[in-house]
Design a protein around this motif. Structure first.
Motif, PDB file in Angstrom:
ATOM      1  N   GLY A 197       0.910  -0.857   0.245  1.00  0.00           N
ATOM      2  CA  GLY A 197       0.368   0.261  -0.525  1.00  0.00           C
ATOM      3  C   GLY A 197       0.910   0.969  -0.044  1.00  0.00           C
ATOM      4  O   GLY A 197       2.299   1.359  -0.238  1.00  0.00           O
ATOM      5  N   ASN A 198       0.295   2.441  -0.378  1.00  0.00           N
ATOM      6  CA  ASN A 198       1.094   3.881   0.302  1.00  0.00           C
ATOM      7  C   ASN A 198       0.229   4.810   0.572  1.00  0.00           C
ATOM      8  O   ASN A 198       0.980   5.455   0.755  1.00  0.00           O
ATOM      9  CB  ASN A 198       0.526   4.304  -2.311  1.00  0.00           C
ATOM     10  N   GLU A 199      -0.993   4.890   0.504  1.00  0.00           N
ATOM     11  CA  GLU A 199      -1.485   5.123   1.699  1.00  0.00           C
ATOM     12  C   GLU A 199      -3.071   4.440   2.331  1.00  0.00           C
ATOM     13  O   GLU A 199      -3.238   3.746   1.628  1.00  0.00           O
ATOM     14  CB  GLU A 199      -2.454   6.456   0.387  1.00  0.00           C
ATOM     15  N   TRP A 200      -3.183   5.826   3.612  1.00  0.00           N
ATOM     16  CA  TRP A 200      -3.692   5.499   4.386  1.00  0.00           C
ATOM     17  C   TRP A 200      -5.389   5.972   3.694  1.00  0.00           C
ATOM     18  O   TRP A 200      -5.388   7.000   3.961  1.00  0.00           O
ATOM     19  CB  TRP A 200      -4.550   4.836   5.679  1.00  0.00           C
ATOM     20  N   VAL A 201      -6.368   5.095   4.051  1.00  0.00           N
ATOM     21  CA  VAL A 201      -7.663   5.575   3.559  1.00  0.00           C
ATOM     22  C   VAL A 201      -8.534   5.989   4.795  1.00  0.00           C
ATOM     23  O   VAL A 201      -8.760   5.061   5.948  1.00  0.00           O
ATOM     24  CB  VAL A 201      -8.303   5.534   2.560  1.00  0.00           C
ATOM     25  N   LEU A 202      -9.365   7.275   4.412  1.00  0.00           N
ATOM     26  CA  LEU A 202     -10.355   7.401   6.476  1.00  0.00           C
ATOM     27  C   LEU A 202     -11.385   6.901   4.957  1.00  0.00           C
ATOM     28  O   LEU A 202     -11.991   8.153   4.269  1.00  0.00           O
ATOM     29  CB  LEU A 202     -10.568   8.620   6.880  1.00  0.00           C
ATOM     30  N   MET A 203     -12.195   6.258   5.957  1.00  0.00           N
ATOM     31  CA  MET A 203     -14.134   6.376   5.377  1.00  0.00           C
ATOM     32  C   MET A 203     -14.558   6.079   6.696  1.00  0.00           C
ATOM     33  O   MET A 203     -14.636   5.553   7.703  1.00  0.00           O
ATOM     34  CB  MET A 203     -13.754   4.735   5.015  1.00  0.00           C
ATOM     35  N   ILE A 204     -16.332   7.601   6.078  1.00  0.00           N
ATOM     36  CA  ILE A 204     -16.741   8.050   7.615  1.00  0.00           C
ATOM     37  C   ILE A 204     -17.895   7.634   7.103  1.00  0.00           C
ATOM     38  O   ILE A 204     -18.486   7.906   5.652  1.00  0.00           O
ATOM     39  CB  ILE A 204     -16.869   9.044   8.054  1.00  0.00           C
TER      40      ILE A 204
END
Length: 211
Positions: A197-204
């Protein structure tokens, strides 16, 4: 990073089979499931804590058996099959205000994760959602997300939040079907952790109700 307040966590809602609140005896399964969810990051972190007196997995099991902290049996709901946990939900409510002091001496790997949590204040944070490979695709994730929504409503939270790797496409599809939407991203700090992976993704998921 935050921990579910014990005095409030003890006021537990009733769960129907096959769901139940975790026990200390589930520590082995909890360690394995959090490592699945974290794509190997938990085991990497446990190895960094190891002083050579026990195995990395033993460290994980010991942490699961604690009565405090975010990774604790006290924060965990499991799906039970013949007395064994085959899937798990671990989470806690995020505070209503960010605390800048938590960044002091925080390992750099955790900083982007904490920054994303600070963008999801007052939500119930899904820290772990995982099932053993043999039990995936059988609806356990959706069922446990339903429990997460019940807990969030019971706690008076404003929604649900979760952080996932940009390369974990299957998990992201599940969360999107449940109503989560991408909110923000931060670069993954890997150190020596091997991950694609390259990025953490915040999902709400902001819209929650009893319906």
């Amino acid at each position: 990073m935050s921990a579910f307040p014990i005095e409030k966590r003890d006021q537990r809602m009733t769960l129907g089979a096959p769901l139940r609140w975790a026990r200390k005896s589930d520590a082995n399964e909890m360690a394995e499931l959090i490592n699945f969810a974290g794509e190997g990051l938990p085991l990497y972190l446990w190895s960094s804590m190891n002083d050579g007196t026990r195995s990395d997995w033993e460290i994980g099991r010991e942490r699961a058996q604690r009565d405090f902290g975010s990774f604790s049996y006290r924060n965990t709901v499991v799906s039970d099959r013949a007395g064994r946990a085959i899937a798990a939900l671990i989470g806690y409510d995020l505070p209503s205000e960010a605390d800048p002091s938590v960044y002091v001496d925080m390992p750099k790997m955790f900083v982007p994760l904490q920054e994303l949590e600070d963008l999801a204040l007052s939500t119930w944070y899904v820290n772990v959602l995982a099932a053993y490979p043999a039990y995936r695709g059988q609806g356990h994730g959706t069922q446990l997300l339903g429990v997460a929504k019940r807990i969030a409503l019971d706690r008076g939270c404003t929604g649900l939040s979760i952080i996932v790797s940009d390369q974990n496409h299957g998990a992201r599809r599940l969360y999107e079907r449940f109503g989560f939407r991408e909110t923000a991203r931060r670069d993954i700090v890997k150190d020596d952790w091997e991950h694609n992976g390259n990025e953490w993704v915040l999902m709400i998921k902001r819209e929650i109700s009893h319906q």
